[in-house]
Design a protein around this motif. Structure first.
Motif, PDB file in Angstrom:
ATOM      1  N   PRO A 112       0.810  -1.229   0.000  1.00 37.45           N
ATOM      2  CA  PRO A 112       0.000   0.000   0.000  1.00 37.45           C
ATOM      3  C   PRO A 112       0.840   1.275   0.000  1.00 37.45           C
ATOM      4  CG  PRO A 112      -0.941  -1.609   1.494  1.00 37.45           C
ATOM      5  CD  PRO A 112       0.382  -2.166   1.051  1.00 37.45           C
ATOM      6  N   THR A 113       1.946   1.262   0.713  1.00 40.37           N
ATOM      7  CA  THR A 113       2.850   2.417   0.708  1.00 40.37           C
ATOM      8  C   THR A 113       3.417   2.652  -0.687  1.00 40.37           C
ATOM      9  OG1 THR A 113       3.459   2.068   3.017  1.00 40.37           O
ATOM     10  CG2 THR A 113       4.983   3.358   1.668  1.00 40.37           C
ATOM     11  N   LEU A 114       3.816   1.574  -1.357  1.00 39.13           N
ATOM     12  CA  LEU A 114       4.385   1.686  -2.695  1.00 39.13           C
ATOM     13  C   LEU A 114       3.323   2.073  -3.717  1.00 39.13           C
ATOM     14  CD1 LEU A 114       6.698  -1.455  -2.622  1.00 39.13           C
ATOM     15  CD2 LEU A 114       7.304   0.914  -2.107  1.00 39.13           C
ATOM     16  N   SER A 115       2.123   1.519  -3.579  1.00 33.82           N
ATOM     17  CA  SER A 115       1.049   1.787  -4.542  1.00 33.82           C
ATOM     18  C   SER A 115       0.607   3.244  -4.513  1.00 33.82           C
ATOM     19  CB  SER A 115      -0.151   0.879  -4.253  1.00 33.82           C
ATOM     20  OG  SER A 115       0.201  -0.481  -4.417  1.00 33.82           O
ATOM     21  N   ALA A 116       0.805   3.904  -3.388  1.00 32.90           N
ATOM     22  CA  ALA A 116       0.443   5.319  -3.296  1.00 32.90           C
ATOM     23  C   ALA A 116       1.389   6.202  -4.102  1.00 32.90           C
ATOM     24  CB  ALA A 116       0.435   5.758  -1.830  1.00 32.90           C
ATOM     25  N   GLN A 117       2.573   5.677  -4.428  1.00 35.29           N
ATOM     26  CA  GLN A 117       3.583   6.483  -5.110  1.00 35.29           C
ATOM     27  C   GLN A 117       3.874   6.035  -6.533  1.00 35.29           C
ATOM     28  OE1 GLN A 117       7.121   7.252  -2.474  1.00 35.29           O
ATOM     29  NE2 GLN A 117       6.042   5.865  -1.089  1.00 35.29           N
ATOM     30  N   PHE A 118       3.494   4.793  -6.879  1.00 41.44           N
ATOM     31  CA  PHE A 118       3.868   4.241  -8.185  1.00 41.44           C
ATOM     32  C   PHE A 118       2.673   3.588  -8.871  1.00 41.44           C
ATOM     33  CE2 PHE A 118       7.738   4.256  -5.619  1.00 41.44           C
ATOM     34  CZ  PHE A 118       8.622   4.918  -6.480  1.00 41.44           C
ATOM     35  N   ASP A 119       2.679   3.676 -10.204  1.00 47.67           N
ATOM     36  CA  ASP A 119       1.650   3.017 -11.003  1.00 47.67           C
ATOM     37  C   ASP A 119       2.001   1.557 -11.270  1.00 47.67           C
ATOM     38  OD1 ASP A 119       0.247   5.548 -11.446  1.00 47.67           O
ATOM     39  OD2 ASP A 119       1.924   6.034 -12.795  1.00 47.67           O
ATOM     40  N   CYS A 120       3.296   1.250 -11.308  1.00 45.51           N
ATOM     41  CA  CYS A 120       3.780  -0.092 -11.604  1.00 45.51           C
ATOM     42  C   CYS A 120       4.879  -0.454 -10.616  1.00 45.51           C
ATOM     43  CB  CYS A 120       4.340  -0.197 -13.027  1.00 45.51           C
ATOM     44  SG  CYS A 120       3.209   0.316 -14.338  1.00 45.51           S
ATOM     45  N   VAL A 121       4.756  -1.613  -9.990  1.00 45.34           N
ATOM     46  CA  VAL A 121       5.793  -2.128  -9.100  1.00 45.34           C
ATOM     47  C   VAL A 121       6.208  -3.490  -9.655  1.00 45.34           C
ATOM     48  CG1 VAL A 121       6.443  -2.771  -6.759  1.00 45.34           C
ATOM     49  CG2 VAL A 121       4.794  -0.915  -7.130  1.00 45.34           C
ATOM     50  N   LEU A 122       7.465  -3.599 -10.084  1.00 46.04           N
ATOM     51  CA  LEU A 122       7.965  -4.799 -10.744  1.00 46.04           C
ATOM     52  C   LEU A 122       8.982  -5.488  -9.841  1.00 46.04           C
ATOM     53  CD1 LEU A 122       8.660  -3.326 -14.316  1.00 46.04           C
ATOM     54  CD2 LEU A 122       6.471  -3.970 -13.294  1.00 46.04           C
ATOM     55  N   PHE A 123       8.825  -6.808  -9.678  1.00 47.15           N
ATOM     56  CA  PHE A 123       9.677  -7.571  -8.763  1.00 47.15           C
ATOM     57  C   PHE A 123      10.583  -8.533  -9.534  1.00 47.15           C
ATOM     58  CE2 PHE A 123       6.028  -6.363  -6.174  1.00 47.15           C
ATOM     59  CZ  PHE A 123       6.627  -5.948  -4.991  1.00 47.15           C
ATOM     60  N   ASP A 124      11.875  -8.428  -9.274  1.00 45.70           N
ATOM     61  CA  ASP A 124      12.904  -9.308  -9.836  1.00 45.70           C
ATOM     62  C   ASP A 124      13.097 -10.459  -8.851  1.00 45.70           C
ATOM     63  OD1 ASP A 124      15.211 -10.520 -10.729  1.00 45.70           O
ATOM     64  OD2 ASP A 124      16.485  -8.744 -10.563  1.00 45.70           O
ATOM     65  N   LEU A 125      12.547 -11.648  -9.183  1.00 45.04           N
ATOM     66  CA  LEU A 125      12.538 -12.766  -8.244  1.00 45.04           C
ATOM     67  C   LEU A 125      13.755 -13.663  -8.418  1.00 45.04           C
ATOM     68  CD1 LEU A 125       8.790 -13.881  -8.246  1.00 45.04           C
ATOM     69  CD2 LEU A 125       9.938 -12.197  -6.793  1.00 45.04           C
ATOM     70  N   PRO A 126      14.246 -14.228  -7.302  1.00 41.61           N
ATOM     71  CA  PRO A 126      15.405 -15.121  -7.358  1.00 41.61           C
ATOM     72  C   PRO A 126      14.998 -16.518  -7.794  1.00 41.61           C
ATOM     73  CG  PRO A 126      14.663 -14.949  -5.110  1.00 41.61           C
ATOM     74  CD  PRO A 126      13.779 -14.035  -5.921  1.00 41.61           C
ATOM     75  N   GLN A 127      15.999 -17.339  -8.058  1.00 39.38           N
ATOM     76  CA  GLN A 127      15.758 -18.708  -8.506  1.00 39.38           C
ATOM     77  C   GLN A 127      15.586 -19.674  -7.335  1.00 39.38           C
ATOM     78  OE1 GLN A 127      15.405 -19.336 -11.732  1.00 39.38           O
ATOM     79  NE2 GLN A 127      14.916 -21.476 -11.376  1.00 39.38           N
ATOM     80  N   ARG A 128      16.314 -19.447  -6.242  1.00 36.18           N
ATOM     81  CA  ARG A 128      16.444 -20.497  -5.233  1.00 36.18           C
ATOM     82  C   ARG A 128      15.977 -20.112  -3.828  1.00 36.18           C
ATOM     83  NH1 ARG A 128      16.890 -25.048  -8.130  1.00 36.18           N
ATOM     84  NH2 ARG A 128      18.547 -24.918  -9.690  1.00 36.18           N
ATOM     85  N   LEU A 129      15.256 -19.029  -3.641  1.00 36.08           N
ATOM     86  CA  LEU A 129      14.820 -18.615  -2.309  1.00 36.08           C
ATOM     87  C   LEU A 129      13.289 -18.634  -2.263  1.00 36.08           C
ATOM     88  CD1 LEU A 129      17.318 -15.649  -1.768  1.00 36.08           C
ATOM     89  CD2 LEU A 129      17.381 -17.886  -0.635  1.00 36.08           C
ATOM     90  N   PRO A 130      12.696 -19.773  -1.928  1.00 39.27           N
ATOM     91  CA  PRO A 130      11.241 -19.916  -2.063  1.00 39.27           C
ATOM     92  C   PRO A 130      10.424 -18.959  -1.210  1.00 39.27           C
ATOM     93  CG  PRO A 130      12.210 -21.810  -0.924  1.00 39.27           C
ATOM     94  CD  PRO A 130      13.338 -21.022  -1.500  1.00 39.27           C
ATOM     95  N   ALA A 131      10.895 -18.596  -0.028  1.00 42.10           N
ATOM     96  CA  ALA A 131      10.128 -17.666   0.800  1.00 42.10           C
ATOM     97  C   ALA A 131      10.136 -16.260   0.198  1.00 42.10           C
ATOM     98  CB  ALA A 131      10.681 -17.639   2.223  1.00 42.10           C
ATOM     99  N   HIS A 132      11.230 -15.883  -0.456  1.00 40.16           N
ATOM    100  CA  HIS A 132      11.276 -14.597  -1.155  1.00 40.16           C
ATOM    101  C   HIS A 132      10.235 -14.575  -2.280  1.00 40.16           C
ATOM    102  CE1 HIS A 132      15.077 -14.070   0.942  1.00 40.16           C
ATOM    103  NE2 HIS A 132      15.315 -12.912   0.344  1.00 40.16           N
TER     104      HIS A 132
END
Length: 252
Positions: A112-132
């Motif tokens: 919610p904090t990020l959505s108030a400031q940005f129209d698009c939030v893009l996440f670069d996900l790792p290969q081997r960290l399942p909780a991330h």
């Protein structure tokens, strides 16, 4: 509605960070306010946007140090920002993995904090960290989770093993001059159908050159084939976000 998008490779080395940086710049060129969030301890995303290789700051580093994670974001241009992971060692990355496993709602609470400031939030996900990954795709409520695959036998094997995955599939480094790639594309069109994004990203020598210049692809070589592909991908993402918004409104 803020577009939340995640990208994860079906295997290592598919070009997730490069594609995400290019997509962020392309969405920004469409007038969107964009934040790119690095969920991988590789600490490479910022390099595509001009950050120094030795930069230590990031949300992960801040979380470990008890500092404000929001202060770790960097403005790359008006309306374009990156939130790096921060420099951590292997044991610290594992510590953050355990923290996200214990508090999987962490990023859902931050959005919610990020959505108030940005129209698009893009996440670069790792290969081997399942909780991330789960913190974004499962508990973070990401609206547009994507997988990235190169058109090669190794990616084909991984896709076969992950066939129950319902995320949309984006193709990277496609070279139609290579017979095996043409054959695999035909096979994927048949086996993945509507799950395959309509805009593949073609092989282009300008892609590694963009990283060498520490610029997103569309800024380094706006007239390249791959940059045109990413521009098309950005338009598809905006159209898909609008479709999802209409669908959500219809369910209310």
């Amino acid at each position: 509605m803020t577009l939340t998008l995640s990208l994860q490779g079906v295997r290592g080395g598919t070009g997730v960070t490069t594609v995400l940086a290019a997509l962020g710049q392309a969405l920004h060129a469409q007038g969107q306010r964009v934040l790119l969030v690095e969920m991988s301890p590789d600490q490479m995303l910022g390099l595509h946007l001009g950050l120094a290789a030795g930069e230590r700051a990031g949300w992960g580093r801040a979380q470990l140090d008890g500092a404000d994670w929001r202060a770790a974001a960097f403005a790359c241009a008006p309306g374009l920002a990156v939130l790096p992971y921060g420099q951590v060692d292997a044991s610290e990355a594992l510590q953050l993995e355990h923290a996200l496993a214990a508090a999987p709602q962490t990023w859902a609470e931050r959005l919610p904090t990020l959505s108030a400031q940005f129209d698009c939030v893009l996440f670069d996900l790792p290969q081997r960290l399942p909780a991330h990954v789960a913190a974004i795709n499962s508990h973070g409520g990401c609206r547009l989770p994507l997988r990235l695959a190169c058109v090669d036998p190794a990616s084909h094997v991984q896709l076969h093993r992950q066939r129950e995955d319902d995320r949309r599939l984006l193709v990277n480094r496609y070279d139609p001059a290579v017979q095996v790639q043409r054959d695999l594309m035909q096979l994927w069109l048949h086996s993945h159908g509507a799950g395959l994004l309509p805009q593949p990203l073609h092989e282009d020598a300008q892609v590694p050159a963009a990283l060498a210049s520490k610029q997103p692809l569309g800024q380094h070589a706006a007239d390249s084939l791959a940059a045109a592909d990413v521009q098309g991908l950005a338009l598809w993402c905006l159209a898909e976000a609008a479709r999802l918004q209409r669908a959500e409104a219809g369910r209310r």
